[in-house]
Design a protein around this motif. Sequence first.
Motif, PDB file in Angstrom:
ATOM      1  N   LEU A 164      35.517  54.361  30.431  1.00 54.75           N
ATOM      2  CA  LEU A 164      35.945  53.397  31.447  1.00 54.75           C
ATOM      3  C   LEU A 164      34.889  53.243  32.528  1.00 54.75           C
ATOM      4  O   LEU A 164      34.520  52.113  32.898  1.00 54.75           O
ATOM      5  CB  LEU A 164      37.271  53.850  32.063  1.00 54.75           C
ATOM      6  CG  LEU A 164      37.794  53.021  33.234  1.00 54.75           C
ATOM      7  CD1 LEU A 164      38.072  51.595  32.803  1.00 54.75           C
ATOM      8  CD2 LEU A 164      39.038  53.662  33.833  1.00 54.75           C
ATOM      9  N   PHE A 165      34.373  54.365  33.055  1.00 60.07           N
ATOM     10  CA  PHE A 165      33.369  54.287  34.118  1.00 60.07           C
ATOM     11  C   PHE A 165      32.071  53.657  33.602  1.00 60.07           C
ATOM     12  O   PHE A 165      31.393  52.930  34.330  1.00 60.07           O
ATOM     13  CB  PHE A 165      33.102  55.677  34.685  1.00 60.07           C
ATOM     14  CG  PHE A 165      34.195  56.181  35.575  1.00 60.07           C
ATOM     15  CD1 PHE A 165      34.502  55.536  36.758  1.00 60.07           C
ATOM     16  CD2 PHE A 165      34.926  57.309  35.219  1.00 60.07           C
ATOM     17  CE1 PHE A 165      35.520  55.998  37.577  1.00 60.07           C
ATOM     18  CE2 PHE A 165      35.944  57.777  36.035  1.00 60.07           C
ATOM     19  CZ  PHE A 165      36.245  57.124  37.213  1.00 60.07           C
ATOM     20  N   THR A 166      31.725  53.932  32.344  1.00 56.86           N
ATOM     21  CA  THR A 166      30.525  53.315  31.757  1.00 56.86           C
ATOM     22  C   THR A 166      30.682  51.806  31.657  1.00 56.86           C
ATOM     23  O   THR A 166      29.756  51.043  31.961  1.00 56.86           O
ATOM     24  CB  THR A 166      30.250  53.911  30.362  1.00 56.86           C
ATOM     25  OG1 THR A 166      30.110  55.329  30.467  1.00 56.86           O
ATOM     26  CG2 THR A 166      28.989  53.318  29.764  1.00 56.86           C
ATOM     27  N   THR A 167      31.878  51.370  31.243  1.00 55.74           N
ATOM     28  CA  THR A 167      32.141  49.933  31.129  1.00 55.74           C
ATOM     29  C   THR A 167      32.080  49.245  32.487  1.00 55.74           C
ATOM     30  O   THR A 167      31.492  48.175  32.637  1.00 55.74           O
ATOM     31  CB  THR A 167      33.523  49.699  30.485  1.00 55.74           C
ATOM     32  OG1 THR A 167      33.559  50.328  29.200  1.00 55.74           O
ATOM     33  CG2 THR A 167      33.787  48.210  30.304  1.00 55.74           C
ATOM     34  N   LEU A 168      32.698  49.879  33.500  1.00 54.05           N
ATOM     35  CA  LEU A 168      32.661  49.299  34.845  1.00 54.05           C
ATOM     36  C   LEU A 168      31.231  49.239  35.371  1.00 54.05           C
ATOM     37  O   LEU A 168      30.843  48.263  36.038  1.00 54.05           O
ATOM     38  CB  LEU A 168      33.533  50.128  35.788  1.00 54.05           C
ATOM     39  CG  LEU A 168      35.040  50.110  35.515  1.00 54.05           C
ATOM     40  CD1 LEU A 168      35.769  51.054  36.458  1.00 54.05           C
ATOM     41  CD2 LEU A 168      35.594  48.699  35.650  1.00 54.05           C
ATOM     42  N   SER A 169      30.438  50.252  35.060  1.00 56.54           N
ATOM     43  CA  SER A 169      29.030  50.242  35.474  1.00 56.54           C
ATOM     44  C   SER A 169      28.269  49.119  34.792  1.00 56.54           C
ATOM     45  O   SER A 169      27.447  48.433  35.412  1.00 56.54           O
ATOM     46  CB  SER A 169      28.401  51.594  35.145  1.00 56.54           C
ATOM     47  OG  SER A 169      27.017  51.585  35.420  1.00 56.54           O
ATOM     48  N   ASN A 170      28.552  48.894  33.500  1.00 57.46           N
ATOM     49  CA  ASN A 170      27.893  47.805  32.767  1.00 57.46           C
ATOM     50  C   ASN A 170      28.278  46.442  33.327  1.00 57.46           C
ATOM     51  O   ASN A 170      27.449  45.535  33.419  1.00 57.46           O
ATOM     52  CB  ASN A 170      28.256  47.878  31.284  1.00 57.46           C
ATOM     53  CG  ASN A 170      27.663  49.099  30.591  1.00 57.46           C
ATOM     54  OD1 ASN A 170      26.667  49.659  31.059  1.00 57.46           O
ATOM     55  ND2 ASN A 170      28.264  49.517  29.490  1.00 57.46           N
ATOM     56  N   ILE A 171      29.541  46.305  33.706  1.00 57.84           N
ATOM     57  CA  ILE A 171      29.995  45.037  34.307  1.00 57.84           C
ATOM     58  C   ILE A 171      29.238  44.763  35.600  1.00 57.84           C
ATOM     59  O   ILE A 171      28.811  43.640  35.867  1.00 57.84           O
ATOM     60  CB  ILE A 171      31.519  45.093  34.560  1.00 57.84           C
ATOM     61  CG1 ILE A 171      32.284  45.063  33.228  1.00 57.84           C
ATOM     62  CG2 ILE A 171      31.962  43.925  35.447  1.00 57.84           C
ATOM     63  CD1 ILE A 171      33.781  45.246  33.391  1.00 57.84           C
ATOM     64  N   TRP A 172      29.037  45.812  36.402  1.00 60.08           N
ATOM     65  CA  TRP A 172      28.374  45.636  37.694  1.00 60.08           C
ATOM     66  C   TRP A 172      26.875  45.373  37.536  1.00 60.08           C
ATOM     67  O   TRP A 172      26.245  44.849  38.435  1.00 60.08           O
ATOM     68  CB  TRP A 172      28.612  46.862  38.561  1.00 60.08           C
ATOM     69  CG  TRP A 172      28.549  46.591  40.033  1.00 60.08           C
ATOM     70  CD1 TRP A 172      27.610  46.996  40.908  1.00 60.08           C
ATOM     71  CD2 TRP A 172      29.477  45.798  40.786  1.00 60.08           C
ATOM     72  NE1 TRP A 172      27.880  46.530  42.162  1.00 60.08           N
ATOM     73  CE2 TRP A 172      29.039  45.786  42.122  1.00 60.08           C
ATOM     74  CE3 TRP A 172      30.644  45.106  40.458  1.00 60.08           C
ATOM     75  CZ2 TRP A 172      29.710  45.112  43.128  1.00 60.08           C
ATOM     76  CZ3 TRP A 172      31.315  44.437  41.454  1.00 60.08           C
ATOM     77  CH2 TRP A 172      30.846  44.442  42.769  1.00 60.08           C
ATOM     78  N   LYS A 173      26.307  45.739  36.392  1.00 61.51           N
ATOM     79  CA  LYS A 173      24.882  45.517  36.162  1.00 61.51           C
ATOM     80  C   LYS A 173      24.565  44.068  35.832  1.00 61.51           C
ATOM     81  O   LYS A 173      23.429  43.628  36.003  1.00 61.51           O
ATOM     82  CB  LYS A 173      24.392  46.411  35.006  1.00 61.51           C
ATOM     83  CG  LYS A 173      24.326  47.892  35.346  1.00 61.51           C
ATOM     84  CD  LYS A 173      23.903  48.700  34.128  1.00 61.51           C
ATOM     85  CE  LYS A 173      23.917  50.189  34.426  1.00 61.51           C
ATOM     86  NZ  LYS A 173      23.564  50.989  33.217  1.00 61.51           N
ATOM     87  N   LYS A 203      29.093  39.871  37.884  1.00 58.17           N
ATOM     88  CA  LYS A 203      29.473  40.488  39.158  1.00 58.17           C
ATOM     89  C   LYS A 203      29.772  39.413  40.201  1.00 58.17           C
ATOM     90  O   LYS A 203      30.775  39.498  40.925  1.00 58.17           O
ATOM     91  CB  LYS A 203      28.347  41.405  39.652  1.00 58.17           C
ATOM     92  CG  LYS A 203      28.651  42.085  40.978  1.00 58.17           C
ATOM     93  CD  LYS A 203      27.572  43.088  41.359  1.00 58.17           C
ATOM     94  CE  LYS A 203      26.265  42.369  41.696  1.00 58.17           C
ATOM     95  NZ  LYS A 203      25.238  43.306  42.209  1.00 58.17           N
ATOM     96  N   GLU A 204      28.921  38.400  40.289  1.00 56.36           N
ATOM     97  CA  GLU A 204      29.131  37.331  41.261  1.00 56.36           C
ATOM     98  C   GLU A 204      30.419  36.562  40.972  1.00 56.36           C
ATOM     99  O   GLU A 204      31.155  36.183  41.893  1.00 56.36           O
ATOM    100  CB  GLU A 204      27.930  36.380  41.255  1.00 56.36           C
ATOM    101  CG  GLU A 204      26.654  37.005  41.814  1.00 56.36           C
ATOM    102  CD  GLU A 204      25.463  36.080  41.696  1.00 56.36           C
ATOM    103  OE1 GLU A 204      25.622  34.994  41.089  1.00 56.36           O
ATOM    104  OE2 GLU A 204      24.374  36.424  42.207  1.00 56.36           O
ATOM    105  N   ARG A 205      30.696  36.338  39.690  1.00 48.72           N
ATOM    106  CA  ARG A 205      31.911  35.606  39.326  1.00 48.72           C
ATOM    107  C   ARG A 205      33.167  36.403  39.676  1.00 48.72           C
ATOM    108  O   ARG A 205      34.150  35.849  40.176  1.00 48.72           O
ATOM    109  CB  ARG A 205      31.898  35.269  37.833  1.00 48.72           C
ATOM    110  CG  ARG A 205      30.963  34.109  37.460  1.00 48.72           C
ATOM    111  CD  ARG A 205      30.991  33.810  35.982  1.00 48.72           C
ATOM    112  NE  ARG A 205      30.233  32.598  35.661  1.00 48.72           N
ATOM    113  CZ  ARG A 205      30.739  31.372  35.652  1.00 48.72           C
ATOM    114  NH1 ARG A 205      32.027  31.214  35.929  1.00 48.72           N
ATOM    115  NH2 ARG A 205      30.006  30.329  35.362  1.00 48.72           N
TER     116      ARG A 205
END
Length: 446
Positions: free
Chosen positions: A4-13, A18-20
């Motif tokens: 889960l934390f890896t996925t959230l980190s990938n989303i933020w990258k 991220k802007e959307r």
Amino acid sequence: MKKLFTTLSNIWKIQELKERIVFTLVILLVYRFVSHVVLPGVDATALGDNQKSGILGLLDMFAGGSFSRVSILALGVMPYISASIVVQLLGIAVPSFQKMQKEGESGRNKLNQITRYLTVAITAVQAVGYVKTQVPAEAILIDHTLFFVLATFVLSAGTLFVMWLGEKITDKGIGNGISLIIMVGIIARLPIALQQEISSRFVGDGGLIALVLEIVALFAVVMFTILIVQGVRKVPVQYAKRIVGNRQFGGVRQYIPLKVNAAGVMPIIFAQALMFIPTTVTQFFPKLQNTWLVQFSDPTSLAYSLTFAFLIIAFTFFYTAITVNPVQMSDDMKKNGGFIPGIKPGLSTSSFIDDVISKITFPGSVFLAIIAILPSIAVKFGIKSEFAHFYGGTSLLILVGVVLDTLQQIESYLLMRHYDGLMKTGRVTGRTGVAAANTSSSSAVI
């Protein structure tokens, strides 16, 4: 948890994603803030307990409580949804609208513009009715005639503002804007409903064990609803090989994902509108209040539940019949060199698709009816009505559908950037039944 934390980190990258997401959250925050602004000329303290029930409760739920608060966004997006349904039905019955539907992007722009104009007209009519029936006279601080005119304009402007916010989310945010606004309005009532349920269990009967059983039952209902929303019957379609120059096209097998619940939440909305008729009749004719019609004023009664379920099943078949066109599917396949293995192109293909749709629609309609009456069953088991709304009905179907669609879009961004998806195995699929970025065996929606 690490996944889960890896996925959230990938989303933020991913900068664009991220802007959307941030843009979407800001717009939704603005919507929730404005929804608490009361109509000018209304004394909020004089409104008292203005909770709604029946069809008005449904409208209040879609508006996130703005309807009962007499907010400037009281009408919410319902006029826009009504206009969209009207335009969709016109596209089935009126040849000129059918032509616009087939004109591609330009046709869609014309239909969107017609929908906006129709939204303005519907909003104006509903605003007049809302001011006359839902605003208590003792809460009006200014001249009633002036308030009537002012409130009509403000309510109309409020609906257009919500529609504009929804379109901005769709263009620059993530997910479908209108659907997300409705979803946020529904979720906004969850904390209060959960607090009331917890208080009732610890103060009254049941205690912690009963509360845990309720949460487990809610989880099971949500899983069951996801199965219904995601359920598809894949009809295989084989495309003939074509040689153009030195390249070969076609020759692959794809699938038409026929939805088990192709009608979505529309049958429940139509059925609820009809179930409100007996209550309206008894209000105009008080002598009928002691007759059998009074049973239909109680959503938890057996007569109400059985009639409601029957209407949902009937409307599911009706709405599926007018929105899913087997003849058009057959013609499109024939034009593109596709055919169902073992079935002749043309009339035989359309008859086969129609037969498949009829077979899967019946269990889908029954399951939809069960989901719709689950809140009434939950109330019978002692669950508070506010919390019982989340056990089924329109609210749960909208929540599940919108969340799945939004997750599908997020997963598409992750897969395009060569990150892992949201799930360890499989892919998140939205209500269209098409797997996100599944290039190996993409599902064809016809």
